[in-house]
Structure formats: structure tokens, C-alpha cells
Design a protein around this motif. Structure first.
Motif, short mmCIF file in Angstrom:
data_model
loop_
_atom_site.label_atom_id
_atom_site.label_comp_id
_atom_site.label_asym_id
_atom_site.label_seq_id
_atom_site.Cartn_x
_atom_site.Cartn_y
_atom_site.Cartn_z
N LEU A 1 1.49 5.97 -10.60
CA LEU A 1 1.42 5.83 -9.15
C LEU A 1 2.25 4.62 -8.77
O LEU A 1 1.98 3.50 -9.21
N VAL A 2 3.27 4.84 -7.94
CA VAL A 2 4.13 3.76 -7.46
C VAL A 2 3.98 3.70 -5.95
O VAL A 2 4.38 4.63 -5.24
N THR A 3 3.38 2.63 -5.45
CA THR A 3 3.19 2.54 -4.00
C THR A 3 4.52 2.24 -3.32
O THR A 3 5.42 1.64 -3.90
N ALA A 4 4.63 2.69 -2.07
CA ALA A 4 5.85 2.48 -1.26
C ALA A 4 7.09 2.89 -2.04
O ALA A 4 8.05 2.14 -2.17
N SER A 5 7.06 4.11 -2.56
CA SER A 5 8.15 4.57 -3.42
C SER A 5 9.06 5.59 -2.74
O SER A 5 9.81 6.30 -3.41
N SER A 6 9.02 5.63 -1.41
CA SER A 6 9.90 6.57 -0.70
C SER A 6 11.27 5.97 -0.42
O SER A 6 12.14 6.62 0.15
N GLY A 7 11.48 4.72 -0.81
CA GLY A 7 12.78 4.08 -0.60
C GLY A 7 12.86 2.76 -1.34
O GLY A 7 11.88 2.29 -1.93
N GLY A 8 14.04 2.17 -1.34
CA GLY A 8 14.24 0.84 -1.90
C GLY A 8 13.91 0.72 -3.37
O GLY A 8 14.14 1.63 -4.17
N VAL B 1 5.11 11.27 -11.79
CA VAL B 1 5.14 10.14 -10.86
C VAL B 1 4.69 10.56 -9.46
O VAL B 1 5.21 11.54 -8.91
N THR B 2 3.76 9.81 -8.92
CA THR B 2 3.35 10.01 -7.54
C THR B 2 4.29 9.22 -6.63
O THR B 2 4.41 8.01 -6.75
N ILE B 3 4.96 9.95 -5.72
CA ILE B 3 5.85 9.34 -4.74
C ILE B 3 5.05 9.10 -3.47
O ILE B 3 4.53 10.03 -2.87
N ASN B 4 4.97 7.85 -3.06
CA ASN B 4 4.12 7.47 -1.93
C ASN B 4 4.94 6.91 -0.77
O ASN B 4 5.87 6.14 -0.95
N GLY B 5 4.55 7.34 0.42
CA GLY B 5 5.14 6.81 1.64
C GLY B 5 4.17 7.05 2.78
O GLY B 5 3.11 7.65 2.61
N ARG B 6 4.56 6.62 3.98
CA ARG B 6 3.66 6.73 5.12
C ARG B 6 3.88 7.99 5.95
O ARG B 6 3.14 8.23 6.90
N SER B 7 4.88 8.79 5.61
CA SER B 7 5.11 10.03 6.35
C SER B 7 5.56 11.13 5.40
O SER B 7 6.17 10.86 4.35
N GLU B 8 5.25 12.37 5.78
CA GLU B 8 5.66 13.51 4.96
C GLU B 8 7.18 13.57 4.87
O GLU B 8 7.73 13.91 3.81
N ALA B 9 7.86 13.26 5.95
CA ALA B 9 9.32 13.32 5.96
C ALA B 9 9.91 12.35 4.95
O ALA B 9 10.82 12.69 4.18
N ALA B 10 9.40 11.11 4.93
CA ALA B 10 9.92 10.10 4.02
C ALA B 10 9.65 10.47 2.57
O ALA B 10 10.52 10.33 1.70
N VAL B 11 8.44 10.95 2.29
CA VAL B 11 8.08 11.34 0.92
C VAL B 11 8.91 12.54 0.47
O VAL B 11 9.44 12.57 -0.65
N GLY B 12 9.06 13.52 1.35
CA GLY B 12 9.84 14.71 1.01
C GLY B 12 11.29 14.36 0.73
O GLY B 12 11.90 14.89 -0.22
N LYS B 13 11.86 13.48 1.54
CA LYS B 13 13.25 13.06 1.33
C LYS B 13 13.41 12.34 0.00
O LYS B 13 14.40 12.54 -0.73
N ALA B 14 12.44 11.49 -0.34
CA ALA B 14 12.50 10.75 -1.60
C ALA B 14 12.42 11.70 -2.79
O ALA B 14 13.15 11.53 -3.78
N ASN C 1 2.15 -1.71 -8.21
CA ASN C 1 1.88 -2.21 -6.87
C ASN C 1 3.17 -2.75 -6.28
O ASN C 1 3.47 -3.95 -6.37
N ASN C 2 3.95 -1.83 -5.70
CA ASN C 2 5.26 -2.19 -5.17
C ASN C 2 5.24 -2.50 -3.68
O ASN C 2 6.11 -3.20 -3.17
#
Length: 262
Positions: A11-18, A34-47, A88-89
């Protein structure tokens, strides 16, 4: 080098970018789920699309949750009850003079940068210790050791992370669990590029980067921004079986910016 991460769950937090995205990409390349985490479906899907462009067979799990809140951490824990690796990113920063840093700004950075890792580690580390194996990594910053005067509140949260990481490592004694911190230096993320371009408007980015490093981070031995992939690969190593003797440590990946032999 085979890092023996195949079949591990991460699990990598805030992993939709950077940096988080590159950590996730590196772990996925080593065979971890790997769990890809972000605050929106769009951001997670893009990642997820981005990672699969370079690693089509990557085993990725989408997770939409704001881990900067207690409610978001509860969502994460409910969706992902256990993990072999927790990175914990999640972290936010802002360049503000100390006299302009409000109480609300201090509290916001503390909640996101410190409490997100505390809440998730409280859950996932307990399971790792019960199982006798696992990895927790806090993504801190060179500012945790060499505080930035324009980011006193950010620097303070990054120093706190180092203390938490070491305290939690003490709980793993006699197990195959490790808890460490990785300290990146200035890294070429979208946010940093935007910040530097704002400091040097009108310059092409290569020249703006050169001036920023020379004028603001002159002690850097690499004299450039770090590629996020470089941090991702360091974190993957720390999460691997190859790093089993590294525990309770601060791994500096800051390009030699900190002038210290220790």
C-alpha cells in the motif's frame, strides 16, 4: 537484482502522482501487488494507466481515499485489511515565511503529514508484527534534518516522522519486520517544477533548475533535481528482503545535500 517482492502486497499512499507513483511503479515492476491510492477515481485511474504503459502485467489495486483524514484512513483500512508493505508517502508542503504560518496551516500539515502515517501504521504494523514480517517506510525529507526556513511547519512534520519511525522500529525487535524512513531531496515532481518556474519566470526550465539548485540548494553534490524514479528504486530496495538488516534507519536519498558524515 531480484528483490524477492513477487507476491507481496503493498500500500503506497498518495501514489497517483509524483514520488508516490514512481514508488508504486518500482514495486510493481518487482512483482508486488500494489494499491494505487489517490483522492479521486480519475487520478487513480490515470495513474494505473500510466504504470501499465511501462509494465502491462502490473498487479494493481485502485483505492480512492483521502488518507489525510481519520475518515479516509478508515476507508483505506476497510478496503485493504492487511499489507506486507506500507509506504507512508502522503505529504503536503508550502513555502510560507514563519511569521505568516497560521495555526490552521500548522494543524493542517500536522494532520496530513504526521497523523496519516500514525493512523495507518497503528493498524498495519500491528498485523506485520503478529505475522513476524513486513515493511513500513515513511517518506520524510532532507528538511527533516536540515530544516528549511521558508517551510518551518513542513520541516517540523518531517522531523517528527523520523522520531515516529524510530519509535515504531523499536517495537519490531526480534521479528522480520522493519520500519525505516527515506529522505528525498528536491525532486522533479509536477509541484516542484511549478514552484521553481514561479521563482524564475521567463526562464526555460533547465536554466531555472540550475539557478534554483545553485542559489537555494548549493550544498547538493549532484547539483540537480532528483528523478522521482530514483526515489522509487531506493524505496523498493528498503522494502525488499535484500534490506533485511536495515531497521530503524534514516536512508538519505537527497543527493548529498546534507553536510554531515552521520
Amino acid at each position: 537484482m531480484d528483490l524477492d517482492l513477487a507476491g507481496k502486497t503493498a500500500l503506497v499512499t498518495a501514489s497517483s502522482g509524483g514520488i508516490g507513483l514512481e514508488i508504486a511503479r518500482s514495486l510493481a515492476a518487482e512483482g508486488a501487488r500494489v494499491t494505487i491510492n489517490g483522492r479521486s477515481e480519475a487520478a487513480v485511474g490515470k495513474a494505473i494507466e500510466d504504470v501499465r504503459k511501462t509494465h502491462p502485467a502490473a498487479d494493481l489495486v485502485p483505492l480512492v481515499a483521502d488518507n489525510g483524514t481519520a475518515e479516509g484512513c478508515a476507508v483505506t483500512i476497510a478496503a485493504i485489511p492487511a499489507a506486507d508493505i506500507l509506504v507512508n508517502n502522503l505529504g503536503i508542503y508550502e513555502a510560507v515565511g514563519f511569521f505568516d504560518e497560521t495555526d490552521e496551516a500548522w494543524q493542517r500539515l500536522f494532520e496530513v503529514n504526521v497523523m496519516s502515517g500514525v493512523r495507518l501504521a497503528r493498524h498495519y504494523l500491528k498485523g506485520m508484527i503478529d505475522r513476524g514480517k513486513g515493511r513500513v517506510v515513511f517518506i520524510s525529507s532532507e528538511s527533516g534534518i536540515s530544516p528549511a526556513p521558508e517551510m518551518a511547519h513542513y520541516s517540523a512534520t518531517k522531523t517528527i516522522q523520523l522520531g515516529i519511525s524510530r519509535s515504531l522500529a523499536e517495537l519490531t525487535k526480534g521479528t522480520r519486520v522493519t520500519v525505516n524512513s527515506v529522505l528525498p531531496g528536491p525532486t522533479r515532481t509536477e509541484g516542484v517544477e511549478k514552484f521553481i518556474s514561479g521563482v524564475y519566470p521567463g526562464l526555460d526550465f533547465a536554466e531555472a533548475e540550475r539557478r534554483f539548485m545553485a542559489e537555494n540548494r548549493p550544498s547538493s553534490l549532484i547539483a540537480r533535481l532528483i528523478d522521482p524514479k530514483e526515489i522509487g528504486d531506493v524505496v523498493s530496495f528498503v522494502c525488499s528482503e535484500r534490506a533485511s538488516a536495515i531497521n530503524g534507519s534514516n536512508i538519505r536519498a537527497e543527493g548529498g545535500l546534507i553536510r554531515s558524515a552521520f
